[in-house]
Design a protein around this motif. Structure first.
Motif, PDB file in Angstrom:
ATOM      1  N   ARG A 184       0.818  -1.224   0.000  1.00 26.10           N
ATOM      2  CA  ARG A 184       0.000   0.000   0.000  1.00 26.10           C
ATOM      3  C   ARG A 184       0.853   1.276   0.000  1.00 26.10           C
ATOM      4  NH1 ARG A 184      -5.585  -0.744   0.620  1.00 26.10           N
ATOM      5  NH2 ARG A 184      -5.568   1.460   1.115  1.00 26.10           N
ATOM      6  N   ILE A 185       1.822   1.285  -0.887  1.00 28.84           N
ATOM      7  CA  ILE A 185       2.706   2.435  -1.069  1.00 28.84           C
ATOM      8  C   ILE A 185       2.004   3.455  -1.962  1.00 28.84           C
ATOM      9  CG2 ILE A 185       4.923   3.186  -2.066  1.00 28.84           C
ATOM     10  CD1 ILE A 185       5.192   1.467   0.460  1.00 28.84           C
ATOM     11  N   ARG A 186       2.196   4.721  -1.655  1.00 24.17           N
ATOM     12  CA  ARG A 186       1.665   5.799  -2.484  1.00 24.17           C
ATOM     13  C   ARG A 186       2.843   6.487  -3.187  1.00 24.17           C
ATOM     14  NH1 ARG A 186      -3.014   3.907  -2.534  1.00 24.17           N
ATOM     15  NH2 ARG A 186      -4.424   4.332  -0.826  1.00 24.17           N
ATOM     16  N   LEU A 187       2.923   6.260  -4.493  1.00 19.04           N
ATOM     17  CA  LEU A 187       3.898   6.942  -5.349  1.00 19.04           C
ATOM     18  C   LEU A 187       3.092   7.800  -6.312  1.00 19.04           C
ATOM     19  CD1 LEU A 187       6.506   4.250  -6.502  1.00 19.04           C
ATOM     20  CD2 LEU A 187       6.866   6.128  -4.917  1.00 19.04           C
ATOM     21  N   TYR A 188       3.190   9.096  -6.185  1.00 10.38           N
ATOM     22  CA  TYR A 188       2.416   9.972  -7.058  1.00 10.38           C
ATOM     23  C   TYR A 188       3.111  10.137  -8.399  1.00 10.38           C
ATOM     24  CZ  TYR A 188      -1.005  10.799  -3.522  1.00 10.38           C
ATOM     25  OH  TYR A 188      -2.016  10.609  -2.629  1.00 10.38           O
ATOM     26  N   PRO A 189       2.341  10.354  -9.482  1.00 14.93           N
ATOM     27  CA  PRO A 189       2.925  10.339 -10.822  1.00 14.93           C
ATOM     28  C   PRO A 189       3.977  11.414 -11.069  1.00 14.93           C
ATOM     29  CG  PRO A 189       0.610  11.027 -10.909  1.00 14.93           C
ATOM     30  CD  PRO A 189       0.885  10.559  -9.513  1.00 14.93           C
ATOM     31  N   SER A 190       3.900  12.534 -10.365  1.00 11.64           N
ATOM     32  CA  SER A 190       4.891  13.588 -10.579  1.00 11.64           C
ATOM     33  C   SER A 190       6.124  13.445  -9.688  1.00 11.64           C
ATOM     34  CB  SER A 190       4.252  14.965 -10.365  1.00 11.64           C
ATOM     35  OG  SER A 190       3.690  15.045  -9.074  1.00 11.64           O
TER      36      SER A 190
END
Length: 193
Positions: free
Chosen positions: A54-60
């Motif tokens: 459940r890692i959050r890697l944002y596209p920018s």
């Protein structure tokens, strides 16, 4: 304790891998919809990133070398974070790196005429929060549960469970949580650190 900067040599293989990653980032990672965190995690893992659940890697978010990135469960690299991981970056369980922050593991040795590359790893402890537009320099450890406030610059270690601010960032109060996760106001004496 801050880790000492050491010489860093970038091999041809490293440069080639970064060039391929840059293409993948540009064509597949960056244009992906904001909610496609699993997709971006899969791409980063293909390039050696060690990512928990459940890692959050944002596209920018920019990741210079995914093979130098470790993120534990439920951690986050927010929008427009620059993760300059020439050396290792470890982000602990439930830690957040907010928008526009810059994690910088490398610099150049200004004492040498040729300015050779030098680096040291960054460790961000579990439940720490790097808020908006914070610079974290090479060799820094941000302790478990610590908060670094917006636009601060971190050049030395931040102890666990404090709130730090400024340039350079310094602890100014303790961070505590009550049983339902809400912050509790405490009297805090920074001289006790």
């Amino acid at each position: 304790m801050s880790r000492k900067l050491r010489p860093q040599v970038l091999t041809g293989r490293n440069k080639l891998a970064r060039a391929v990653w840059e293409l993948v980032w540009l064509l597949l990672f960056r244009p992906s919809p904001r909610i496609f965190h699993s997709w971006r995690c899969m791409l980063a893992r293909l390039f050696g990133a060690r990512l928990g659940k459940r890692i959050r890697l944002y596209p920018s978010a920019r990741i210079w070398a995914p093979w130098n990135l470790t993120m534990e469960d439920h951690s986050c690299l927010g929008p427009d974070v620059d993760c300059y991981c020439v050396d290792k970056i470890h982000i602990g369980h439930q830690a957040i790196v907010s928008q526009y922050s810059y994690l910088c593991t490398a610099s150049h040795d200004y004492r040498n005429r040729e300015l050779p590359l030098i680096s040291a790893p960054i460790l961000i402890g579990a439940q720490a929060w790097i808020t908006a537009d914070v610079f974290v320099g090479p060799g820094v450890t941000v302790g478990e549960g610590a908060v670094v406030t917006a636009r601060s610059s971190v050049f030395g270690d931040i102890p666990p469970w404090v709130v730090a601010r400024g340039n350079p960032a310094m602890p100014y109060k303790e961070r505590t949580l009550n049983s339902d996760g809400q912050r509790v106001k405490n009297d805090f004496d920074p001289s006790t650190l």
